[in-house]
Motif scaffolding. Structure first.
Motif, PDB file in Angstrom:
ATOM      1  N   LYS A   1      -6.299   3.074  13.558  1.00  0.00           N
ATOM      2  CA  LYS A   1      -6.399   1.955  14.499  1.00  0.00           C
ATOM      3  C   LYS A   1      -6.030   2.411  15.905  1.00  0.00           C
ATOM      4  O   LYS A   1      -6.659   2.013  16.889  1.00  0.00           O
TER       5      LYS A   1
ATOM      6  N   GLN B   1      -1.757   6.185   7.656  1.00  0.00           N
ATOM      7  CA  GLN B   1      -3.079   6.665   8.060  1.00  0.00           C
ATOM      8  C   GLN B   1      -3.883   5.529   8.691  1.00  0.00           C
ATOM      9  O   GLN B   1      -4.582   5.716   9.692  1.00  0.00           O
ATOM     10  N   GLU B   2      -3.767   4.352   8.114  1.00  0.00           N
ATOM     11  CA  GLU B   2      -4.467   3.183   8.645  1.00  0.00           C
ATOM     12  C   GLU B   2      -3.986   2.872  10.062  1.00  0.00           C
ATOM     13  O   GLU B   2      -4.794   2.583  10.960  1.00  0.00           O
TER      14      GLU B   2
ATOM     15  N   SER C   1     -11.789  10.356   8.031  1.00  0.00           N
ATOM     16  CA  SER C   1     -10.937   9.239   7.611  1.00  0.00           C
ATOM     17  C   SER C   1     -11.088   8.010   8.494  1.00  0.00           C
ATOM     18  O   SER C   1     -10.515   6.965   8.184  1.00  0.00           O
ATOM     19  N   ASP C   2     -11.852   8.112   9.573  1.00  0.00           N
ATOM     20  CA  ASP C   2     -12.050   6.953  10.446  1.00  0.00           C
ATOM     21  C   ASP C   2     -13.334   6.230  10.060  1.00  0.00           C
ATOM     22  O   ASP C   2     -14.418   6.817  10.060  1.00  0.00           O
TER      23      ASP C   2
ATOM     24  N   PHE D   1      -1.263   5.978   2.872  1.00  0.00           N
ATOM     25  CA  PHE D   1      -2.441   5.221   3.259  1.00  0.00           C
ATOM     26  C   PHE D   1      -2.136   4.276   4.412  1.00  0.00           C
ATOM     27  O   PHE D   1      -2.913   4.134   5.354  1.00  0.00           O
TER      28      PHE D   1
ATOM     29  N   LYS E   1       0.866  -1.182   0.000  1.00  0.00           N
ATOM     30  CA  LYS E   1       0.000   0.000   0.000  1.00  0.00           C
ATOM     31  C   LYS E   1       0.898   1.226   0.000  1.00  0.00           C
ATOM     32  O   LYS E   1       2.054   1.181   0.359  1.00  0.00           O
TER      33      LYS E   1
ATOM     34  N   SER F   1     -14.282   3.397  11.712  1.00  0.00           N
ATOM     35  CA  SER F   1     -14.504   2.401  12.761  1.00  0.00           C
ATOM     36  C   SER F   1     -15.319   2.900  13.939  1.00  0.00           C
ATOM     37  O   SER F   1     -16.122   2.151  14.489  1.00  0.00           O
TER      38      SER F   1
END
Length: 399
Positions: A66, A61-62, A302-303, A58, A54, A305
């Motif tokens: 988390k 950011q992931e 951008s979240d 990105f 990736k 979750s």
């Protein structure tokens, strides 16, 4: 192991290792961070071959998202409270590291969350009352009953339309350049062009009052009604695209849309939270998290979750966006002593937050631990809340 380090031990800033990588091009190009990122991928069993990698931006950011979720779900809670107004206010909006507060006072205030400094003040005309507001990097748009006000960041103010052109009572406003959309008592959404200062469109959304709004980048208007439904209309064509219905007739009190996941979230006057998938126009989940009205829900951009929800019972809840599961219920720990600090800008009261066990009965908990949350806004590892009081609270979550 990866470390998330604040800019200073006592800093209240959202700036951290978790927040910086996808905002700072220098960090994105860091070879050290690339090595660290791919080591994390290998340690978790993921492939790091060039064809499957990736992008650095990105991937980091992931990792940050988390960590944000982990902090909201399990981290320790520090609550900072400061006096923001001389009378009670019930609205707050957070963007670009700045917080705008108002509604109830004759002034809106723009705050730096790094220093608690009031950066700007925007005064309301004596003849009008502020109902709702939104802002971006250059201007504040305020709903003044049946008129619209614009305050530029340099302090200039204009009110329109003229008294002869006022619309029916406005209840809410959202702004995405160049349009301000007003939700009205007569069930319409009125679209105002901020540059021509004219009403460009009137769109019938509901048979009853429009109580809340959300806008998407691809020119969709989402509106909630006191009659219990969510309508979606296209700004370009003025046509209604869909209507999303709840399983009960309780009014929709708050609404938000996550463009990353295409999910629409709504809170009702009887404590239900709903989620629909905009791609299928179908309900994804529903859950009753309170017996009372939910005033506000929000998420970090951008979240995909977590969702923060607040209402009249004063409990700050963190939900799983995809399932509706309540991940955490947070309160003020009113039994511990208060510590306080003063900087050159504000006097800050500090308390600890606590998490409620699943079997705890909210109604048995003293109201001092859970003042009603009238509005909330989510930042990186933090939630800011308004309570229809003189004070604003910032809840910081850290591991």
């Amino acid at each position: 192991m990866i470390y998330f380090v604040s800019s200073s031990p006592s800093s209240t800033s959202s700036t951290s290792f978790a927040a910086l990588p996808f905002a700072n091009p220098v960090i994105r190009k860091s070879e050290l961070l690339q090595v660290l990122y791919f080591k994390l991928r290998r340690d978790s069993g993921e492939s790091t071959s060039s064809g499957q990698r990736k992008s650095m931006e990105f991937g980091l950011q992931e990792v940050a998202m988390k960590y944000h979720r982990l902090c909201l779900q399990r981290g320790r809670i520090d609550i900072h409270r400061w006096k923001a107004h001389s009378v009670g206010v019930d609205q707050c909006r957070m963007k670009m590291g700045l917080l705008l507060t108002g509604v109830g006072d004759k002034v809106m205030r723009l705050w730096s969350l790094d220093s608690y400094k009031c950066e700007e003040e925007y005064y309301i005309p004596d003849t009008a009352s502020l109902v709702d507001f939104d802002f971006d990097e250059s201007k504040i748009v305020g709903l003044l009953g049946s008129r619209v006000g614009i305050w530029t960041r340099n302090g200039k103010r204009s009110i329109f339309p003229s008294r002869e052109g006022t619309f029916s009572k406005g209840l809410c406003v959202r702004y995405i350049d160049p349009d301000a959309v007003i939700g009205c008592e007569d069930g319409t959404a009125r679209v105002f062009d901020m540059y021509s200062r004219t009403c460009s469109r009137i769109i019938k959304m509901h048979a009853g009052p429009v109580t809340c709004l959300a806008l998407s980048d691809d020119e969709l208007i989402l509106s909630g009604s006191s009659l219990g439904s969510v309508s979606i209309s296209d700004l370009a064509s003025d046509q209604r695209v869909a209507r999303l219905r709840s399983t009960d007739s309780a009014g929709i009190r708050t609404l938000c849309f996550n463009p990353c996941s295409h999910l629409v979230f709504a809170g009702t006057t009887v404590g239900y939270t709903y989620c629909w998938d905009l791609r299928t126009m179908k309900s994804l989940w529903e859950t009753r998290i309170s017996s009372n009205v939910l005033y506000s829900l929000s998420y970090l951009r951008s979240d995909n979750s977590t969702l923060a929800v607040g209402g009249i019972d004063g409990v700050l809840r963190v939900l799983n966006q995809n399932t509706g599961e309540v991940l955490s219920r947070c309160l003020i720990d009113d039994e511990r002593p208060i510590s306080s600090t003063r900087n050159m800008h504000a006097f800050i009261e500090k308390k600890k937050g606590i998490r409620l066990p699943e079997d705890a009965e909210v109604d048995r908990i003293p109201r001092t631990c859970r003042p009603p949350i009238t509005c909330l806004s989510v930042g990186m590892k933090k939630v800011v809340t308004a309570h229809n009081s003189k004070y604003i609270r910032m809840w910081e979550f850290n591991m």
